[in-house]
Design an enzyme around this catalytic site. Structure first.
Site, mmCIF file in Angstrom:
data_model
loop_
_atom_site.group_PDB
_atom_site.id
_atom_site.type_symbol
_atom_site.label_atom_id
_atom_site.label_comp_id
_atom_site.label_asym_id
_atom_site.label_seq_id
_atom_site.Cartn_x
_atom_site.Cartn_y
_atom_site.Cartn_z
ATOM 1 N N GLY A 30 57.725 32.532 22.507
ATOM 2 C CA GLY A 30 59.313 32.430 22.817
ATOM 3 C C GLY A 30 59.706 31.877 21.352
ATOM 4 N N SER A 31 61.020 31.190 21.585
ATOM 5 C CA SER A 31 61.656 30.470 20.419
ATOM 6 C C SER A 31 61.018 29.475 19.497
ATOM 7 C CB SER A 31 63.231 30.088 20.850
ATOM 8 O OG SER A 31 63.809 31.238 21.383
ATOM 9 N N ILE A 32 59.877 28.962 20.072
ATOM 10 C CA ILE A 32 59.400 28.105 19.226
ATOM 11 C C ILE A 32 58.773 28.578 17.890
ATOM 12 C CG2 ILE A 32 58.725 26.312 20.978
ATOM 13 C CD1 ILE A 32 55.831 27.263 20.743
#
Length: 480
Positions: free
Chosen positions: A216-218
């Protein structure tokens, strides 16, 4: 000699020749394979006649052998079994060994070449042979905080010393009691193994190293690094941030979390896009940068697809195949085929924290002989330099903003500036939740990654508080 006798003699000679060839094949060619076969309990029985070395954390034995009064002379025990199970593994009469018990088996049994002098002395003195100790890099306070934070969920925590790569904590849940797999009662061992087999999630899997997940957004930290490294972007560079992004050459639209709007103007600075984790901004940014730049940066951070040994075996992390610009947009927000282990996620944070230099993770601090003399010590090794110190400083500024002003607020530690990034990854079930970060931001001492499988919330709500507690536990122990 008549013909029948000659045929019999030749047949016997052929059989003896085949027998000798087979014996030599087994004893020479397959000897190592058979000796290391998990099903070869004869070797294990022989090993039980000597004292196996200990696995040590912060001066405390977390795995040790104690003498018994039964046929097997030593019993393996794990005083804090469930807390360290993901790292120690087990040493079982029926199921061989796992994790560090397996990876460091030669040291623990005393057969390692570094213990040759000790073995030679044992022959001349008549002293009972014994294995060496393996002293880990882990910090007990970090491990306890990580396990407490993961209580009741499926997930993993990895904490690293960013300046050396030393593993400070490695937790995985659900967990189990390795002592029950290491008893001398075969029936009890099988019964406990059957109980573990029946669980929906196998607790014997170390989720920090043995499996990978959509980040995801990491992953936006890597895309940000790729942009900043070009010299064409700064944290203040304004990038497109539409409410909906139609992926190139498709009718598929990509939206922000819960359909939210990142900016009323449909554009925002790069630092603001990371702060609120704007999907459309980073999908478009990845497309603008191109696959080569995104992939090269991911690989520089360690996402090459290849595994490693620390000495635990670590699964590979990769951004996968990218067959189109539309696929690149989805990959740039950590979805599609992007996969990472929690250890790799911690390595991303550690590299930023260490002025852009990624150190090779390692779990063994030193190896000791049975008399406690140190016979080997690990030296930190540089793995790569994904970004320059200047880019690392810019990423730190952006990640501090995430924690102070954005999605990572619940990772805040009173009196300490924390840099971090949240992640919420779609998958077949409820969303996975991530947080990566380091602290203090101006003098990093610990980098951490938290992964909660199918947590269903957001990384900021679910994983960030666990990271906060782990960071606090470590800094308090260091007098911070």
């Amino acid at each position: 000699m008549n013909a029948p006798l000659r045929r019999v003699a030749i047949s016997v000679l052929v059989l003896f020749t085949l027998l000798i060839v087979n014996v030599n094949y087994i004893q020479v060619v397959r000897s190592d394979e058979l000796r290391e076969d998990p099903g070869n309990t004869r070797v294990l029985t022989e090993e039980y006649s000597r004292e196996r070395g200990s696995i040590v954390v912060d001066g405390t034995e977390v795995a040790l052998s104690v003498p018994t009064q039964d046929t097997l002379e030593y019993l393996r025990q794990y005083p804090q079994g469930p807390t360290y199970a993901a790292v120690t593994g087990y040493y079982s009469l029926l199921y061989n060994s796992a994790q560090m018990e397996r990876a460091a088996n030669d040291v623990l049994t005393g057969s390692d070449a570094r213990l040759f002098t000790r073995r030679l002395a044992d022959l001349f003195t008549g002293r009972d042979p014994a294995g060496g100790d393996v002293v880990l890099t882990m910090d007990a306070a970090v491990q306890e905080a990580a396990m407490a934070g993961l209580d009741g969920v499926t997930g993993a925590v990895v904490a690293l010393d960013p300046s050396t790569g030393a593993v400070l904590g490695m937790a995985s849940t659900p967990t189990y009691d390795p002592g029950q797999l290491s008893s001398h009662d075969p029936a009890a061992i099988r019964a406990y193994a059957d109980q573990l087999d029946a669980m929906e999630t196998d607790p014997r899997l170390n989720r920090a190293t043995q499996d990978n997940y959509p980040p995801g957004s990491i992953f936006k930290v890597i895309v940000s690094a790729a942009a900043l490294a070009t010299g064409e972007y700064t944290p203040d560079t304004v990038v497109p941030a539409p409410d909906l992004l139609t992926l190139p050459d498709t009718s598929t639209t990509l939206e922000n979390f819960n359909g939210s709007s990142c900016s009323s103007s449909q554009e925002q600075s790069l630092i603001d896009a990371l702060t609120i984790s704007c999907n459309t901004a980073f999908a478009q940014l990845g497309i603008d940068l191109g696959e080569d730049r995104v992939r090269e940066m991911a690989e520089a951070f360690g996402m090459t697809g290849d595994g490693m040994e620390i000495p635990l075996e670590v699964a590979g992390s990769s951004i996968g195949d990218i067959e189109s610009e539309a696929a690149l947009g989805q990959s740039s927000i950590g979805q599609r085929d992007v996969r990472t282990t929690p250890l790799q996620a911690a390595m991303i944070a550690a590299a930023v924290a260490n002025d852009g230099t990624l150190m090779t993770p390692y779990l063994v601090d030193q190896v000791r002989a049975p008399d406690l003399t140190v016979i080997d010590r690990s030296d930190p090794e540089e793995l790569s330099r994904p970004v320059t110190p200047e880019v690392a400083d810019q990423l730190t500024e952006m990640m501090v903003s995430v924690v102070e002003n954005g999605s990572g607020r619940r990772a805040q530690v009173p009196g300490v500036e924390v840099a971090g990034k949240t992640g919420t990854a779609q998958n077949a079930g409820p969303d996975h939740n991530w947080f990566i970060g380091f602290a203090p931001a101006d003098d990093p001492q610990i980098a951490v990654a938290v992964f909660v499988a199918n947590g269903g919330g957001t990384g900021g709500d679910v994983s960030a508080p666990i990271a906060r507690d782990v960071i606090e536990a470590y800094l308090e122990g260091q007098g911070g």
